[in-house]
Design a protein around this motif. Structure first.
Motif, PDB file in Angstrom:
ATOM      1  N   PRO A 257       0.830  -1.215   0.000  1.00 32.47           N
ATOM      2  CA  PRO A 257       0.000   0.000   0.000  1.00 32.47           C
ATOM      3  C   PRO A 257       0.860   1.260   0.000  1.00 32.47           C
ATOM      4  CG  PRO A 257      -0.837  -1.597   1.581  1.00 32.47           C
ATOM      5  CD  PRO A 257       0.478  -2.127   1.085  1.00 32.47           C
ATOM      6  N   GLY A 258       0.396   2.281  -0.691  1.00 31.94           N
ATOM      7  CA  GLY A 258       1.176   3.497  -0.820  1.00 31.94           C
ATOM      8  C   GLY A 258       1.523   4.135   0.503  1.00 31.94           C
ATOM      9  N   ALA A 259       0.570   4.127   1.449  1.00 37.01           N
ATOM     10  CA  ALA A 259       0.824   4.733   2.755  1.00 37.01           C
ATOM     11  C   ALA A 259       1.927   3.990   3.493  1.00 37.01           C
ATOM     12  CB  ALA A 259      -0.456   4.755   3.587  1.00 37.01           C
ATOM     13  N   ALA A 260       1.896   2.660   3.410  1.00 42.49           N
ATOM     14  CA  ALA A 260       2.921   1.858   4.084  1.00 42.49           C
ATOM     15  C   ALA A 260       4.285   2.073   3.441  1.00 42.49           C
ATOM     16  CB  ALA A 260       2.538   0.379   4.038  1.00 42.49           C
ATOM     17  N   ALA A 261       4.308   2.172   2.111  1.00 40.19           N
ATOM     18  CA  ALA A 261       5.575   2.403   1.411  1.00 40.19           C
ATOM     19  C   ALA A 261       6.162   3.757   1.795  1.00 40.19           C
ATOM     20  CB  ALA A 261       5.356   2.330  -0.098  1.00 40.19           C
ATOM     21  N   SER A 262       5.312   4.769   1.879  1.00 40.03           N
ATOM     22  CA  SER A 262       5.795   6.091   2.279  1.00 40.03           C
ATOM     23  C   SER A 262       6.305   6.078   3.710  1.00 40.03           C
ATOM     24  CB  SER A 262       4.666   7.124   2.133  1.00 40.03           C
ATOM     25  OG  SER A 262       4.267   7.234   0.782  1.00 40.03           O
ATOM     26  N   LEU A 263       5.649   5.307   4.570  1.00 41.64           N
ATOM     27  CA  LEU A 263       6.098   5.200   5.966  1.00 41.64           C
ATOM     28  C   LEU A 263       7.462   4.539   6.045  1.00 41.64           C
ATOM     29  CD1 LEU A 263       5.542   5.534   8.985  1.00 41.64           C
ATOM     30  CD2 LEU A 263       4.368   3.323   8.935  1.00 41.64           C
ATOM     31  N   VAL A 264       7.656   3.473   5.284  1.00 44.02           N
ATOM     32  CA  VAL A 264       8.953   2.776   5.276  1.00 44.02           C
ATOM     33  C   VAL A 264      10.050   3.715   4.783  1.00 44.02           C
ATOM     34  CG1 VAL A 264      10.273   0.935   4.164  1.00 44.02           C
ATOM     35  CG2 VAL A 264       7.976   0.475   5.023  1.00 44.02           C
ATOM     36  N   ALA A 265       9.770   4.428   3.695  1.00 40.35           N
ATOM     37  CA  ALA A 265      10.764   5.363   3.158  1.00 40.35           C
ATOM     38  C   ALA A 265      11.050   6.484   4.145  1.00 40.35           C
ATOM     39  CB  ALA A 265      10.271   5.935   1.832  1.00 40.35           C
ATOM     40  N   GLY A 266      10.005   6.992   4.790  1.00 41.19           N
ATOM     41  CA  GLY A 266      10.192   8.061   5.761  1.00 41.19           C
ATOM     42  C   GLY A 266      11.014   7.620   6.958  1.00 41.19           C
ATOM     43  N   LEU A 267      10.754   6.418   7.456  1.00 38.12           N
ATOM     44  CA  LEU A 267      11.542   5.898   8.575  1.00 38.12           C
ATOM     45  C   LEU A 267      13.001   5.723   8.169  1.00 38.12           C
ATOM     46  CD1 LEU A 267       9.103   3.238  10.101  1.00 38.12           C
ATOM     47  CD2 LEU A 267       9.739   5.459  11.070  1.00 38.12           C
ATOM     48  N   GLY A 268      13.213   5.244   6.938  1.00 38.29           N
ATOM     49  CA  GLY A 268      14.583   5.113   6.453  1.00 38.29           C
ATOM     50  C   GLY A 268      15.298   6.447   6.397  1.00 38.29           C
ATOM     51  N   ALA A 269      14.582   7.480   5.975  1.00 46.96           N
ATOM     52  CA  ALA A 269      15.186   8.803   5.906  1.00 46.96           C
ATOM     53  C   ALA A 269      15.515   9.329   7.298  1.00 46.96           C
ATOM     54  CB  ALA A 269      14.241   9.767   5.190  1.00 46.96           C
ATOM     55  N   VAL A 270      14.628   9.110   8.260  1.00 46.28           N
ATOM     56  CA  VAL A 270      14.874   9.562   9.633  1.00 46.28           C
ATOM     57  C   VAL A 270      16.092   8.853  10.217  1.00 46.28           C
ATOM     58  CG1 VAL A 270      13.954   9.550  11.984  1.00 46.28           C
ATOM     59  CG2 VAL A 270      12.487  10.212  10.074  1.00 46.28           C
ATOM     60  N   VAL A 271      16.188   7.546   9.979  1.00 44.75           N
ATOM     61  CA  VAL A 271      17.350   6.790  10.460  1.00 44.75           C
ATOM     62  C   VAL A 271      18.624   7.306   9.799  1.00 44.75           C
ATOM     63  CG1 VAL A 271      18.449   4.509  10.463  1.00 44.75           C
ATOM     64  CG2 VAL A 271      16.026   4.723  11.025  1.00 44.75           C
ATOM     65  N   GLY A 272      18.534   7.627   8.506  1.00 42.52           N
ATOM     66  CA  GLY A 272      19.705   8.147   7.811  1.00 42.52           C
ATOM     67  C   GLY A 272      20.187   9.461   8.388  1.00 42.52           C
ATOM     68  N   VAL A 273      19.270  10.364   8.696  1.00 41.28           N
ATOM     69  CA  VAL A 273      19.654  11.644   9.301  1.00 41.28           C
ATOM     70  C   VAL A 273      20.253  11.412  10.684  1.00 41.28           C
ATOM     71  CG1 VAL A 273      18.782  13.844  10.160  1.00 41.28           C
ATOM     72  CG2 VAL A 273      17.961  12.945   7.980  1.00 41.28           C
ATOM     73  N   ALA A 274      19.675  10.483  11.447  1.00 41.55           N
ATOM     74  CA  ALA A 274      20.218  10.171  12.772  1.00 41.55           C
ATOM     75  C   ALA A 274      21.634   9.614  12.673  1.00 41.55           C
ATOM     76  CB  ALA A 274      19.302   9.178  13.488  1.00 41.55           C
ATOM     77  N   CYS A 275      21.877   8.780  11.671  1.00 40.91           N
ATOM     78  CA  CYS A 275      23.224   8.236  11.470  1.00 40.91           C
ATOM     79  C   CYS A 275      24.203   9.346  11.084  1.00 40.91           C
ATOM     80  CB  CYS A 275      23.200   7.154  10.393  1.00 40.91           C
ATOM     81  SG  CYS A 275      22.335   5.646  10.875  1.00 40.91           S
ATOM     82  N   ALA A 276      23.751  10.287  10.258  1.00 41.14           N
ATOM     83  CA  ALA A 276      24.609  11.420   9.893  1.00 41.14           C
ATOM     84  C   ALA A 276      24.954  12.242  11.132  1.00 41.14           C
ATOM     85  CB  ALA A 276      23.907  12.284   8.848  1.00 41.14           C
ATOM     86  N   TRP A 277      23.970  12.466  11.988  1.00 43.46           N
ATOM     87  CA  TRP A 277      24.200  13.191  13.252  1.00 43.46           C
ATOM     88  C   TRP A 277      25.220  12.460  14.107  1.00 43.46           C
ATOM     89  CZ3 TRP A 277      21.754  17.569  15.545  1.00 43.46           C
ATOM     90  CH2 TRP A 277      21.983  17.729  16.912  1.00 43.46           C
ATOM     91  N   ARG A 278      25.062  11.141  14.183  1.00 38.31           N
ATOM     92  CA  ARG A 278      25.995  10.330  14.981  1.00 38.31           C
ATOM     93  C   ARG A 278      27.399  10.401  14.385  1.00 38.31           C
ATOM     94  NH1 ARG A 278      25.899   5.540  18.078  1.00 38.31           N
ATOM     95  NH2 ARG A 278      28.078   5.059  18.609  1.00 38.31           N
ATOM     96  N   ARG A 279      27.493  10.349  13.064  1.00 31.28           N
ATOM     97  CA  ARG A 279      28.822  10.390  12.437  1.00 31.28           C
ATOM     98  C   ARG A 279      29.499  11.716  12.695  1.00 31.28           C
ATOM     99  NH1 ARG A 279      33.186  10.308  11.712  1.00 31.28           N
ATOM    100  NH2 ARG A 279      34.455   9.592   9.947  1.00 31.28           N
ATOM    101  N   TRP A 280      28.757  12.814  12.592  1.00 32.65           N
ATOM    102  CA  TRP A 280      29.353  14.117  12.847  1.00 32.65           C
ATOM    103  C   TRP A 280      29.746  14.245  14.316  1.00 32.65           C
ATOM    104  CZ3 TRP A 280      31.363  17.741   9.940  1.00 32.65           C
ATOM    105  CH2 TRP A 280      31.659  18.978  10.524  1.00 32.65           C
ATOM    106  N   GLY A 281      28.926  13.728  15.175  1.00 35.01           N
ATOM    107  CA  GLY A 281      29.210  13.834  16.602  1.00 35.01           C
ATOM    108  C   GLY A 281      30.391  13.004  17.054  1.00 35.01           C
ATOM    109  N   ARG A 282      30.825  12.052  16.233  1.00 31.37           N
ATOM    110  CA  ARG A 282      31.980  11.231  16.612  1.00 31.37           C
ATOM    111  C   ARG A 282      33.231  12.085  16.710  1.00 31.37           C
ATOM    112  NH1 ARG A 282      31.793   6.282  12.991  1.00 31.37           N
ATOM    113  NH2 ARG A 282      33.757   6.855  12.000  1.00 31.37           N
TER     114      ARG A 282
END
Length: 408
Positions: A257-282
């Motif tokens: 379903p489109g809503a579920a696909a958008s949710l999966v993509a959105g969660l992936g993007a949030v995790v990616g930004v969090a990983c970028a934050w973690r990398r910079w903070g290292r």
């Protein structure tokens, strides 16, 4: 910038030595043949470039460039394309592929300098040769003439400025690139991480000023807001969706379903930004911190953005490949190379080979590459000689930012 680089007498030493003239000759022949092939096959410099040029032509005729729903650029791109609109087509068909190849080569050169790799090295020659011959999006970008090439050239240059402590110049470079195509907007979070507010103002102010000034010259000043944005928010049209690599576009074609696909993509993007934050903070010294943070931010955006095409990968892959000489680099992990397998020219999956289904291969590459970069970002900081007590201020031992700016 070179902290963590392996000794040139070790495994990467061969790659850092000067390349023979024969290697340069082969590279020149390959790139020249690519330019000639596209120039002879494509009359208007590429389908995507043609869209922008037609938009500029419409403006010269007093019509709105946004009447074409596939013109997805900011108003500044209209003025930037005017020279092509007035040049003879015979000149444009050669000039555009030559310019795209030149810009990609320039971006590759800037990526090499970020990591302190010599221009004459074997890595410089064979890396660009590998991208041209073994990475399908390279040829796609040249053939399409897509203006993503501006971002592919601007991001390495901006990150090189950051690594040298010239944040203002980096902001100006990003601002100019965004004024043409807003692909690099996610990288502005790097300025937020580093608390570089004045330089962030430059990066935001340049495209805002250029877009506002250019919009006043258009017959439809708000066209980007009233036509283009709604088109993008709806996910484009059936033709655009065929080539979108974002999970939000690909998963629905598999029955999700489109809503579920958008949710999966959105969660992936949030995790990616969090990983970028973690990398910079290292906070470790060297170019890897800057490059991996920026790449993580861009991949996070590609996971959720609409549209998201295969040639967007050329904004991040050369940056990672140029860091092959750095200890612990993403390119040294298996995930990076697994991600690139679907992009080898001629690679086929049964049932997924037709051109209209290319997005499935691109989505796999995007997701696997994002996972490989995220894993690298989450890796604990390695203890180096610098950690034991550097002999000078952070800037003297390769830190990308002053110590007062490194912390959150």
């Amino acid at each position: 910038m070179n902290a963590g680089k392996c000794d040139v007498s070790g495994g990467t030493g061969w790659w850092l030595r000067p390349a023979a003239w024969q290697a340069w000759a082969v590279l020149g022949v390959v790139l020249g043949a690519l330019v000639l092939r596209v120039a002879c096959r494509v009359p208007d410099g590429g389908m995507d470039n043609g869209i922008v040029v037609r938009a500029a032509g419409a403006w010269l005729e007093g019509r709105s460039p946004y009447a074409d729903r596939h013109f997805l650029y900011l108003p500044g791109a209209v003025l930037a394309a005017v020279p092509q609109a007035v040049l003879p087509q015979g000149v444009v068909r050669f000039l555009v592929p030559l310019g795209v190849v030149g810009a990609l080569a320039g971006g590759w050169a800037a990526a090499l300098r970020i990591h302190g790799v010599p221009f004459r090295s074997r890595l410089a020659v064979f890396g660009l040769l590998g991208l041209a011959l073994g990475f399908a999006p390279f040829g796609h970008l040249v053939e399409l003439g897509n203006w993503t090439v501006a971002s592919a050239a601007a991001l390495p240059l901006a990150l090189l400025c950051v690594c040298r402590g010239r944040w203002g110049r980096a902001g100006a470079v990003l601002g100019v690139a965004v004024a043409v195509k807003p692909l690099l907007v996610p990288v502005l979070l790097l300025f937020v991480f580093a608390r570089r507010w004045r330089e962030l103002g430059i990066a935001v102010g340049v495209p805002v000023a250029v877009s506002a000034a250019a919009a006043l010259l258009l017959p439809d000043p708000a066209g980007f807001l009233t036509r283009t944005l709604p088109f993008l928010l709806r996910g484009g049209d059936s033709f655009v969706r065929l080539y979108e690599a974002s999970p939000a576009a690909v998963l629905p074609r598999l029955g999700v379903p489109g809503a579920a696909a958008s949710l999966v993509a959105g969660l992936g993007a949030v995790v990616g930004v969090a990983c970028a934050w973690r990398r910079w903070g290292r906070g470790d010294a060297g170019a890897g911190r800057v490059v991996e943070t920026a790449v993580a931010l861009m991949l996070a955006a590609f996971l959720v953005s609409r549209p998201s095409y295969d040639h967007y990968l050329l904004v991040v892959v050369p940056l990672l490949l140029a860091g092959a000489g750095e200890a612990g680099a993403v390119v040294r992990g298996a995930g990076f190379w697994v991600a690139l397998v679907p992009q080898v020219p001629g690679f086929a999956w049964v049932g997924l080979e037709p051109g209209v289904r290319r997005a499935f291969k691109d989505c796999v590459t995007l997701c696997v590459l994002a996972f490989a970069v995220a894993r690298c970002c989450l890796r604990p900081r390695a203890v180096t000689v610098d950690d034991a007590g550097p002999a000078g201020p952070p800037e003297a031992v390769g830190s990308a930012v002053p110590a007062s700016r490194a912390a959150f």
